[in-house]
Scaffold this active site. Structure first.
Site, PDB file in Angstrom:
ATOM      1  N   THR A 256       0.825  -1.209   0.000  1.00 49.29           N
ATOM      2  CA  THR A 256       0.000   0.000   0.000  1.00 49.29           C
ATOM      3  C   THR A 256       0.859   1.259   0.000  1.00 49.29           C
ATOM      4  OG1 THR A 256      -1.853  -1.098   1.115  1.00 49.29           O
ATOM      5  CG2 THR A 256      -1.726   1.300   1.313  1.00 49.29           C
TER       6      THR A 256
ATOM      7  N   SER B  11      -7.413  -0.948  -6.218  1.00 55.41           N
ATOM      8  CA  SER B  11      -6.905  -1.196  -4.876  1.00 55.41           C
ATOM      9  C   SER B  11      -5.423  -1.485  -5.028  1.00 55.41           C
ATOM     10  CB  SER B  11      -7.619  -2.408  -4.253  1.00 55.41           C
ATOM     11  OG  SER B  11      -6.892  -2.918  -3.148  1.00 55.41           O
ATOM     12  N   THR B  12      -4.680  -1.331  -3.952  1.00 58.61           N
ATOM     13  CA  THR B  12      -3.292  -1.803  -3.988  1.00 58.61           C
ATOM     14  C   THR B  12      -3.245  -3.268  -4.408  1.00 58.61           C
ATOM     15  OG1 THR B  12      -2.556  -0.252  -2.280  1.00 58.61           O
ATOM     16  CG2 THR B  12      -1.249  -2.260  -2.565  1.00 58.61           C
ATOM     17  N   ASN B  13      -4.302  -4.003  -4.044  1.00 63.97           N
ATOM     18  CA  ASN B  13      -4.291  -5.446  -4.218  1.00 63.97           C
ATOM     19  C   ASN B  13      -4.461  -5.902  -5.667  1.00 63.97           C
ATOM     20  OD1 ASN B  13      -4.133  -5.235  -1.485  1.00 63.97           O
ATOM     21  ND2 ASN B  13      -6.241  -5.907  -1.102  1.00 63.97           N
TER      22      ASN B  13
ATOM     23  N   THR C 258      35.294 -38.182 -13.840  1.00 63.12           N
ATOM     24  CA  THR C 258      34.114 -38.491 -13.033  1.00 63.12           C
ATOM     25  C   THR C 258      34.608 -38.825 -11.632  1.00 63.12           C
ATOM     26  OG1 THR C 258      34.178 -40.843 -13.654  1.00 63.12           O
ATOM     27  CG2 THR C 258      32.816 -39.386 -15.010  1.00 63.12           C
ATOM     28  N   HIS C 259      33.843 -38.423 -10.630  1.00 64.71           N
ATOM     29  CA  HIS C 259      34.258 -38.604  -9.232  1.00 64.71           C
ATOM     30  C   HIS C 259      35.586 -37.904  -8.936  1.00 64.71           C
ATOM     31  CE1 HIS C 259      31.187 -41.804  -8.802  1.00 64.71           C
ATOM     32  NE2 HIS C 259      31.572 -42.142 -10.023  1.00 64.71           N
TER      33      HIS C 259
ATOM     34  N   SER D 169      46.749 -11.443  -4.300  1.00 72.83           N
ATOM     35  CA  SER D 169      47.113 -11.554  -2.895  1.00 72.83           C
ATOM     36  C   SER D 169      47.819 -10.310  -2.421  1.00 72.83           C
ATOM     37  CB  SER D 169      48.028 -12.767  -2.673  1.00 72.83           C
ATOM     38  OG  SER D 169      48.490 -12.818  -1.338  1.00 72.83           O
ATOM     39  N   SER D 170      47.588  -9.970  -1.147  1.00 70.46           N
ATOM     40  CA  SER D 170      48.276  -8.839  -0.536  1.00 70.46           C
ATOM     41  C   SER D 170      49.610  -9.261   0.076  1.00 70.46           C
ATOM     42  CB  SER D 170      47.389  -8.215   0.551  1.00 70.46           C
ATOM     43  OG  SER D 170      47.120  -9.174   1.565  1.00 70.46           O
TER      44      SER D 170
ATOM     45  N   LYS E  10      50.682 -13.924  -7.429  1.00 68.42           N
ATOM     46  CA  LYS E  10      49.496 -14.784  -7.365  1.00 68.42           C
ATOM     47  C   LYS E  10      48.317 -14.096  -8.056  1.00 68.42           C
ATOM     48  CE  LYS E  10      47.067 -17.755  -4.084  1.00 68.42           C
ATOM     49  NZ  LYS E  10      45.662 -17.412  -4.341  1.00 68.42           N
TER      50      LYS E  10
ATOM     51  N   GLU F 293      34.677 -16.803  -9.092  1.00 63.37           N
ATOM     52  CA  GLU F 293      34.352 -16.703  -7.668  1.00 63.37           C
ATOM     53  C   GLU F 293      33.169 -15.777  -7.421  1.00 63.37           C
ATOM     54  OE1 GLU F 293      38.838 -17.493  -5.826  1.00 63.37           O
ATOM     55  OE2 GLU F 293      38.040 -15.456  -5.949  1.00 63.37           O
TER      56      GLU F 293
END
Length: 470
Positions: A103, A142-144, A189-190, A320-321, A326, A333
């Site tokens: 609403t 109506s809002t609905n 696989t696996h 990397s810091s 790297k 990610e």
């Protein structure tokens, strides 16, 4: 003397509203009540444009059935056109998380449209006797019914953008499958060595995953063309003139070019949110599959010297810091993280749908927020994944070829010709001695060189058509 506020009143009394604000007293109350997420309605311009389109359609329909005069109708339409043109969006200050089944959002729209319409007609903001937020902008609504209809229109737009970005990702994957069509690598696989394949086959499979999800989302999109305008409060149509519903749908069709139609059962449609659950479920499925692709690329690009190192991903930034040199797979990610988030919000959407009570689902605002957020995020991540990762993927051919031709899994290609026991013997000896399957087969006189070379050729291993002697 110039005043900086104007006074408005509602059911609960009088309040001072900033004089230059296009929103009014009910929006102000909602702004104060719902300091929840800090994410305001103005951050979702697609939704504002959709709501303005619905209000425009309602004004035109009300005019056609004779309950709204030409002057007010034209002013409302002009105000809505301003919103559709991305004007005055800063006036939409209500938090996306709100009580009241939307609403506050509806009234934010009603008040901005009314005050802009007043301005167009030459009146001061707040002179609602000429154009009223409820009596005119919200007429026969109506809002609905207005809120879910606007939500449907907005989701249709979000689907368009998401599908466009999915198509970009799909094409990138297809391009890479063509580029790597003849490049051998080991399948697994696996997480164990399996049999050879081409990198082109792998990327083509990724492209197929995306294409299937595009089809699912496209099919869900049709659900949003059913609307409940004219159902008003609970679907009975109280206060909506005869013919208004159909005119709303027809006008929306004309304004958007989409086949909107009135639900057969408005009471059911007013309380039902299953279309949103369906879209969310398909979005979750796409997120799961896209995350799988990102996982695979992260795993297969691991290294560069102590991992699988089958692929080289584009180097996007130092990783990397503390460790010089790297470089991390930052794009896959972030794809994973976006997908995790989308899979999580599906739970919120399902709970919001399931907790509807009686004739209305009051939790549509959290459904809207999560669908808008999730679809935007997936559209963005598709483009980022395609342009900042997939397009620049390179193969480590040396490592892949070494893996393929030194791999014990090659014996699988010989199994139909040597038999399972002889193939097992070759595999065991290769494992114990570190020798190559190729060399052991020849040493044991299990097959002549010409036949062996033919069976272990890349074409026969990757696209086998086994012919056995009866």
């Amino acid at each position: 003397m110039t005043t900086t506020t104007r006074q408005e009143y509602d059911l609960l009394g009088h309040r001072d509203v900033p004089a230059d604000a296009y929103y009014g007293i009910q929006t102000l109350r909602a702004f104060e009540n719902f300091t929840v997420s800090g994410v305001r309605l103005h951050q979702f311009s697609t939704f504002i444009r959709a709501f303005a389109t619905v209000k425009k359609a309602a004004a035109i329909a009300n005019n056609k059935v004779g309950v709204l005069n030409d002057t007010v109708k034209d002013a409302i339409v002009a105000a809505c056109d301003d919103l559709i043109a991305d004007k005055y969006h800063d006036q939409f200050i209500v938090d996306m998380f709100q009580g009241g089944a939307g609403t506050s959002t509806n009234m934010n729209v009603n008040e901005v449209v009314a005050n802009r319409a007043l301005e167009i007609l030459g009146y001061e903001k707040g002179q609602y006797q000429h154009v009223h937020p409820n009596n005119h902008v919200n007429l026969s609504q109506s809002t609905n019914d207005a809120y879910p209809t606007a939500l449907n229109v907005a989701l249709d737009d979000y689907c368009t953008r998401l599908l466009d970005k999915m198509a970009v990702l799909h094409q990138s994957l297809i391009n890479k499958s063509i580029e790597f069509a003849d490049q051998l690598k080991m399948g697994r696989t696996h997480l164990q060595d399996a049999v050879p394949m081409t990198a082109g086959q792998e990327f083509n499979a990724f492209a197929t995953m995306v294409k299937k999800e595009m089809a699912r989302i496209e099919s869900t999109r049709a659900l949003f063309h059913e609307i409940n305008m004219g159902g008003t409060a609970i679907g009975t149509g109280l206060n909506a003139p005869a013919g208004y519903s159909e005119l709303c749908a027809e006008t929306l069709q004309e304004l958007t070019g989409r086949p909107y139609y009135i639900a057969e059962d408005l009471i059911e449609a007013t309380q039902d949110t299953s279309a949103y659950v369906a879209l969310s479920g398909n979005l979750r499925l796409f997120a799961a599959r896209l995350s799988k692709i990102a996982h695979d690329l992260r795993l297969q690009s691991s290294g560069p010297r102590a991992g699988l190192a089958q692929y080289r991903l584009p180097e996007m930034q130092p990783g990397s810091s503390i460790m010089p040199g790297k470089v991390n797979p930052v794009i896959p990610e972030v794809v994973n993280q976006a997908c995790f988030h989308v899979m999580g919000i599906d739970t919120a959407i399902v709970m919001a749908s399931e907790n509807a009570q009686l004739q209305l689902n009051v939790f549509e605002p959290v459904i809207a927020f999560n669908l808008f957020t999730g679809m935007s995020m997936m559209a963005n991540i598709c483009e980022i994944f395609a342009t900042r990762c997939i397009d620049g993927v390179m193969m480590n051919n040396e490592a892949c070829n070494t893996e393929v031709f030194n791999n014990i899994g090659l014996v699988t290609a010989l199994n139909p010709h040597l038999g399972y026991e002889s193939s097992t013997y070759v595999a065991r000896k290769a494992q114990e001695t570190g020798g190559r399957v190729y060399d052991i087969v020849l040493e044991e006189n299990l097959m002549d060189k010409e036949t062996l070379d033919n069976l272990l050729s890349p074409a026969n291993m990757v696209y086998p058509k086994v012919k056995l002697t009866p």
